[in-house]
Design a protein around this motif. Structure first.
Motif, PDB file in Angstrom:
ATOM      1  N   VAL A  46       0.833  -1.205   0.000  1.00 57.83           N
ATOM      2  CA  VAL A  46       0.000   0.000   0.000  1.00 57.83           C
ATOM      3  C   VAL A  46       0.868   1.256   0.000  1.00 57.83           C
ATOM      4  O   VAL A  46       0.614   2.213  -0.754  1.00 57.83           O
ATOM      5  N   SER A  61       1.203   3.884  -2.930  1.00 53.49           N
ATOM      6  CA  SER A  61       0.870   5.299  -2.713  1.00 53.49           C
ATOM      7  C   SER A  61       1.991   6.200  -3.207  1.00 53.49           C
ATOM      8  O   SER A  61       1.745   7.215  -3.874  1.00 53.49           O
ATOM      9  N   MET A  90      -4.789   7.841  -9.200  1.00 54.37           N
ATOM     10  CA  MET A  90      -4.039   7.623  -7.968  1.00 54.37           C
ATOM     11  C   MET A  90      -4.742   6.590  -7.078  1.00 54.37           C
ATOM     12  O   MET A  90      -4.112   5.674  -6.553  1.00 54.37           O
ATOM     13  N   ILE A 148      -3.396   2.772  -5.946  1.00 50.16           N
ATOM     14  CA  ILE A 148      -3.308   2.386  -4.530  1.00 50.16           C
ATOM     15  C   ILE A 148      -4.169   1.157  -4.245  1.00 50.16           C
ATOM     16  O   ILE A 148      -3.752   0.227  -3.534  1.00 50.16           O
ATOM     17  N   THR A 158       9.338   3.824   2.194  1.00 50.11           N
ATOM     18  CA  THR A 158       8.419   2.697   1.998  1.00 50.11           C
ATOM     19  C   THR A 158       9.157   1.469   1.481  1.00 50.11           C
ATOM     20  O   THR A 158       8.834   0.340   1.857  1.00 50.11           O
TER      21      THR A 158
END
Length: 376
Positions: free
Chosen positions: A38, A42, A96, A100, A198
């Motif tokens: 996730v 993102s 977007m 995601i 991330t």
């Protein structure tokens, strides 16, 4: 024997055990893997759609802050302006959100696959127990989650420290850049730092995913007795299966005996074997075995044949051959056609003689034409 009855779960789960667990919603899942996908999704979505999203937001803000007096006084015109402004940012926002959502779907189904279970959604009152909650708080699983949290903190802290150290000069240099270039540069650096942070979670996911798979398999392990019970339940209790087979055998024997009165002849041993044959001269074809048996069953066939006037012919060799080579409700083997034909011809002549339509036939030959490979 002691090891077999110890109750230790040492055996790998069977396919049925895994299937039943899956129906209950018990599958391997890694929250760290889902979270990592996730966050990476993102960051990727922001990098891919960020420029168009910022441009759309900028256009929308300029338009909303430059309304004319006529537009502010006309409610329909105002609705149109707002509608156009929202539509301008809808496309990048939808892209977007799609990226995601796709990342979230992949991350949460990569380990264990898709599973929908009403059982997993049903309330479990055992979780309301204070004792059970205390065990969860201080159990092995809680300790594993605590170690993972510490590992995540240190990994993210170290990566963040390295990023800030490496970009420290660029961050200070933002104050020397002109507006709005410094804002664009700052946003660009923030996005790439977010992406790097991330990606650092991949380390956690690489460790957690195999552990969750191993732990799920460990929880589903079975004792040897459980495997035996499952095999017994799936294949059926041997005693029950034996009774079922016995019932089926008895039913088939009753059906077979019901066909004996319709036979044309019973070929006997005469003490151990009996085979009942039926031949339909109008239909042609080969004689068919309608019943056969040995010992008591053979005697029972002969008894029914006598009660219904079915001819009984003694031919030990042919009776044994028919018993071992012919199946019930099937044609006799082609190799025995000649021998059976002599018996049928003898019976037809005998019936004609009894009706006064011919002379008495000669006695049936003792050595009927039976091939050597069909002699038993």
């Amino acid at each position: 024997m002691a090891d077999s009855d110890s109750g230790e779960k040492t055996e790998e789960p069977t396919a049925k055990k895994l299937s039943d667990a899956r129906k209950k919603g018990q599958i391997a899942r890694s929250k760290e893997l889902g979270t990592m996908f996730v966050l990476v999704g993102s960051a990727s979505a922001l990098l891919m759609t960020g420029e168009s999203l910022v441009a759309a937001l900028s256009t929308m803000m300029k338009r909303l802050f430059s309304l004319s007096r006529e537009e502010t006084m006309d409610i329909h015109a105002l609705y149109q302006v707002v509608s156009d402004s929202v539509a301008s940012v809808a496309a990048p926002l939808l892209w977007m959100f799609f990226i995601i959502m796709l990342a979230a779907f992949i991350g949460n189904t990569l380990l264990g696959g898709m599973s929908f279970s009403w059982g997993a959604m049903a309330p479990k009152f055992s979780k309301l127990s204070p004792l059970a909650g205390f065990k969860r708080m201080f159990g092995v699983q809680a300790m594993v989650e605590f170690v993972k949290s510490l590992l995540k903190f240190f990994v993210v802290f170290i990566v963040a420290y390295l990023l800030l150290s490496g970009l420290f000069d660029q961050i200070l240099g933002l104050s020397l850049e002109s507006i709005p270039n410094n804002f664009g540069h700052a946003v660009d650096m923030l996005l790439w730092m977010f992406m790097a942070l991330t990606f650092s979670l991949i380390i956690i996911a690489v460790v957690d995913a195999p552990y969750q798979s191993w732990n799920h398999n460990r929880q589903l392990k079975m004792t040897k007795q459980e495997i035996k019970d499952e095999m017994k339940n799936s294949e059926g209790n041997p005693q029950t299966k034996g009774r079922i087979r016995q019932k089926q055998y008895e039913m088939s024997q009753r059906r077979m005996m019901q066909e004996v009165p319709n036979a044309d002849v019973v070929v006997t041993n005469p003490t151990h074997y009996s085979v009942a044959l039926k031949y339909d001269a109008d239909q042609g074809g080969a004689p068919v075995v309608v019943a056969k048996g040995i010992d008591e069953m053979a005697m029972h066939i002969r008894t029914i044949a006598k009660e219904h006037g079915v001819e009984i012919v003694q031919s030990p060799a042919l009776a044994r051959s028919l018993y071992y080579t012919a199946e019930i409700d099937q044609d006799i083997p082609e190799e025995l056609f000649a021998a059976v034909a002599q018996i049928l011809a003898f019976l037809f002549q005998l019936k004609a003689h009894r009706k006064g339509k011919g002379r008495r036939p000669q006695a049936l030959a003792k050595n009927l034409p039976i091939p050597e490979e069909f002699r038993y």
